[in-house]
Design a protein around this motif. Structure first.
Motif, mmCIF file in Angstrom:
data_model
loop_
_atom_site.group_PDB
_atom_site.id
_atom_site.type_symbol
_atom_site.label_atom_id
_atom_site.label_comp_id
_atom_site.label_asym_id
_atom_site.label_seq_id
_atom_site.Cartn_x
_atom_site.Cartn_y
_atom_site.Cartn_z
ATOM 1 N N THR A 1 0.839 -1.184 0.000
ATOM 2 C CA THR A 1 0.000 0.000 0.000
ATOM 3 C C THR A 1 0.881 1.244 0.000
ATOM 4 O O THR A 1 1.844 1.317 0.759
ATOM 5 C CB THR A 1 -0.899 0.039 1.258
ATOM 6 N N LEU A 2 0.535 2.213 -0.824
ATOM 7 C CA LEU A 2 1.201 3.515 -0.807
ATOM 8 C C LEU A 2 0.588 4.309 0.337
ATOM 9 O O LEU A 2 -0.581 4.684 0.290
ATOM 10 C CB LEU A 2 1.008 4.229 -2.139
ATOM 11 N N GLU A 3 1.350 4.541 1.398
ATOM 12 C CA GLU A 3 0.848 5.219 2.599
ATOM 13 C C GLU A 3 1.117 6.716 2.582
ATOM 14 O O GLU A 3 0.286 7.491 3.027
ATOM 15 C CB GLU A 3 1.493 4.628 3.858
ATOM 16 N N THR A 4 2.295 7.102 2.110
ATOM 17 C CA THR A 4 2.690 8.509 2.093
ATOM 18 C C THR A 4 3.220 8.829 0.703
ATOM 19 O O THR A 4 4.033 8.078 0.166
ATOM 20 C CB THR A 4 3.798 8.782 3.136
ATOM 21 N N TRP A 5 2.748 9.948 0.158
ATOM 22 C CA TRP A 5 3.227 10.375 -1.161
ATOM 23 C C TRP A 5 3.264 11.884 -1.164
ATOM 24 O O TRP A 5 2.239 12.558 -1.206
ATOM 25 C CB TRP A 5 2.311 9.841 -2.243
ATOM 26 N N GLU A 6 4.457 12.418 -1.071
ATOM 27 C CA GLU A 6 4.705 13.853 -1.024
ATOM 28 C C GLU A 6 5.841 14.176 -1.992
ATOM 29 O O GLU A 6 6.514 13.266 -2.457
ATOM 30 C CB GLU A 6 5.132 14.265 0.393
ATOM 31 N N PRO A 7 6.092 15.458 -2.248
ATOM 32 C CA PRO A 7 7.236 15.779 -3.105
ATOM 33 C C PRO A 7 8.519 15.160 -2.553
ATOM 34 O O PRO A 7 8.851 15.329 -1.380
ATOM 35 C CB PRO A 7 7.286 17.312 -3.060
ATOM 36 N N ASP A 8 9.179 14.383 -3.373
ATOM 37 C CA ASP A 8 10.473 13.762 -3.063
ATOM 38 C C ASP A 8 10.423 12.723 -1.944
ATOM 39 O O ASP A 8 11.463 12.328 -1.415
ATOM 40 C CB ASP A 8 11.524 14.822 -2.720
ATOM 41 N N LEU A 9 9.239 12.233 -1.571
ATOM 42 C CA LEU A 9 9.112 11.249 -0.496
ATOM 43 C C LEU A 9 7.954 10.301 -0.775
ATOM 44 O O LEU A 9 6.875 10.744 -1.185
ATOM 45 C CB LEU A 9 8.866 11.940 0.840
ATOM 46 N N ALA A 10 8.183 9.017 -0.532
ATOM 47 C CA ALA A 10 7.099 8.030 -0.600
ATOM 48 C C ALA A 10 7.350 6.950 0.438
ATOM 49 O O ALA A 10 8.503 6.581 0.706
ATOM 50 C CB ALA A 10 7.020 7.399 -1.986
ATOM 51 N N GLU A 11 6.256 6.458 1.029
ATOM 52 C CA GLU A 11 6.317 5.328 1.950
ATOM 53 C C GLU A 11 5.330 4.272 1.481
ATOM 54 O O GLU A 11 4.146 4.569 1.265
ATOM 55 C CB GLU A 11 5.984 5.743 3.376
ATOM 56 N N VAL A 12 5.847 3.073 1.319
ATOM 57 C CA VAL A 12 5.049 1.929 0.902
ATOM 58 C C VAL A 12 5.095 0.920 2.040
ATOM 59 O O VAL A 12 6.173 0.654 2.595
ATOM 60 C CB VAL A 12 5.614 1.309 -0.403
ATOM 61 N N THR A 13 3.927 0.363 2.418
ATOM 62 C CA THR A 13 3.878 -0.597 3.516
ATOM 63 C C THR A 13 3.442 -1.968 3.021
ATOM 64 O O THR A 13 2.759 -2.091 1.996
ATOM 65 C CB THR A 13 2.918 -0.143 4.629
ATOM 66 N N LEU A 14 3.840 -2.970 3.774
ATOM 67 C CA LEU A 14 3.458 -4.352 3.486
ATOM 68 C C LEU A 14 3.469 -5.135 4.787
ATOM 69 O O LEU A 14 4.423 -5.024 5.574
ATOM 70 C CB LEU A 14 4.455 -5.000 2.512
ATOM 71 N N THR A 15 2.423 -5.895 5.031
ATOM 72 C CA THR A 15 2.440 -6.854 6.121
ATOM 73 C C THR A 15 2.801 -8.195 5.513
ATOM 74 O O THR A 15 2.113 -8.677 4.596
ATOM 75 C CB THR A 15 1.079 -6.917 6.841
ATOM 76 N N VAL A 16 3.898 -8.780 5.982
ATOM 77 C CA VAL A 16 4.412 -10.019 5.409
ATOM 78 C C VAL A 16 3.422 -11.149 5.660
ATOM 79 O O VAL A 16 3.051 -11.433 6.799
ATOM 80 C CB VAL A 16 5.801 -10.366 5.987
ATOM 81 N N ASP A 17 3.007 -11.788 4.589
ATOM 82 C CA ASP A 17 2.033 -12.867 4.608
ATOM 83 C C ASP A 17 2.723 -14.149 4.115
ATOM 84 O O ASP A 17 3.842 -14.100 3.590
ATOM 85 C CB ASP A 17 0.894 -12.470 3.660
ATOM 86 N N ALA A 18 2.043 -15.257 4.250
ATOM 87 C CA ALA A 18 2.617 -16.544 3.825
ATOM 88 C C ALA A 18 3.024 -16.520 2.353
ATOM 89 O O ALA A 18 4.032 -17.125 1.974
ATOM 90 C CB ALA A 18 1.618 -17.666 4.081
ATOM 91 N N ARG A 19 2.285 -15.796 1.515
ATOM 92 C CA ARG A 19 2.602 -15.751 0.087
ATOM 93 C C ARG A 19 3.903 -15.014 -0.215
ATOM 94 O O ARG A 19 4.421 -15.093 -1.328
ATOM 95 C CB ARG A 19 1.453 -15.111 -0.689
ATOM 96 N N HIS A 20 4.438 -14.269 0.765
ATOM 97 C CA HIS A 20 5.671 -13.507 0.576
ATOM 98 C C HIS A 20 6.914 -14.263 1.028
ATOM 99 O O HIS A 20 8.026 -13.747 0.895
ATOM 100 C CB HIS A 20 5.592 -12.182 1.350
ATOM 101 N N LEU A 21 6.738 -15.447 1.571
ATOM 102 C CA LEU A 21 7.858 -16.191 2.160
ATOM 103 C C LEU A 21 8.567 -17.060 1.135
ATOM 104 O O LEU A 21 7.958 -17.555 0.183
ATOM 105 C CB LEU A 21 7.354 -17.070 3.310
#
Length: 143
Positions: free
Chosen positions: A27-47
């Motif tokens: 998920t894109l949580e923060t999107w500002e000029p020159d800054l972005a934060e993307v989050t992920l909760t690690v799930d079984a499909r990511h292992l």
């Protein structure tokens, strides 16, 4: 046969979700000029087969956050688009199932056609999972 290089007509190519984002679950949580934060909760499909987050997931988070950080536009304006020219990922720690990760990227330089970005990926306790650096080229979407 449909052209798989173009988004379906009912998909807005400027939105921040859909396609690969939905498949992976970030998920894109923060999107500002020159800054972005993307989050992920690690799930079984990511292992991976060792039971820790696959390195491709870390690379995806770095690439996504870095790409967004150079493409912000003020509200009401069309965001810029870019593709990755070069990406380096450094694996520092292992992420486990259930951990919430934040990939925080900052644009560090560039010009009209290319920009550079750095990223850190940390877990919910602030522990470093990885870092990355990328070079991106601005593009124009064609209708």
């Amino acid at each position: 046969m449909p052209d798989s290089t173009k988004p379906p007509q009912d998909v807005d190519p400027l939105r921040t979700h859909g396609g690969f984002a939905d498949l992976v679950g970030y998920t894109l949580e923060t999107w500002e000029p020159d800054l972005a934060e993307v989050t992920l909760t690690v799930d079984a499909r990511h292992l991976n087969r060792s039971g820790v987050m696959h390195g491709g997931m870390l690379t995806t988070l770095v690439d996504t956050a870095c790409g967004y950080c150079g493409c912000h536009a003020p509200k009401g304006e069309t965001p810029k688009r870019a593709f990755t020219l070069s990406l380096t990922t450094n694996f520092v720690g292992a992420a486990q199932h259930g951990q919430r990760l934040v990939a925080r990227a900052r644009r560090t330089g560039g010009g009209k056609s290319v920009f550079f970005a750095d990223c850190e990926v940390r877990d919910q306790d602030g522990r470093m999972i990885g870092t990355g650096q990328g070079t991106f080229k601005y593009i124009t979407l064609r209708k």
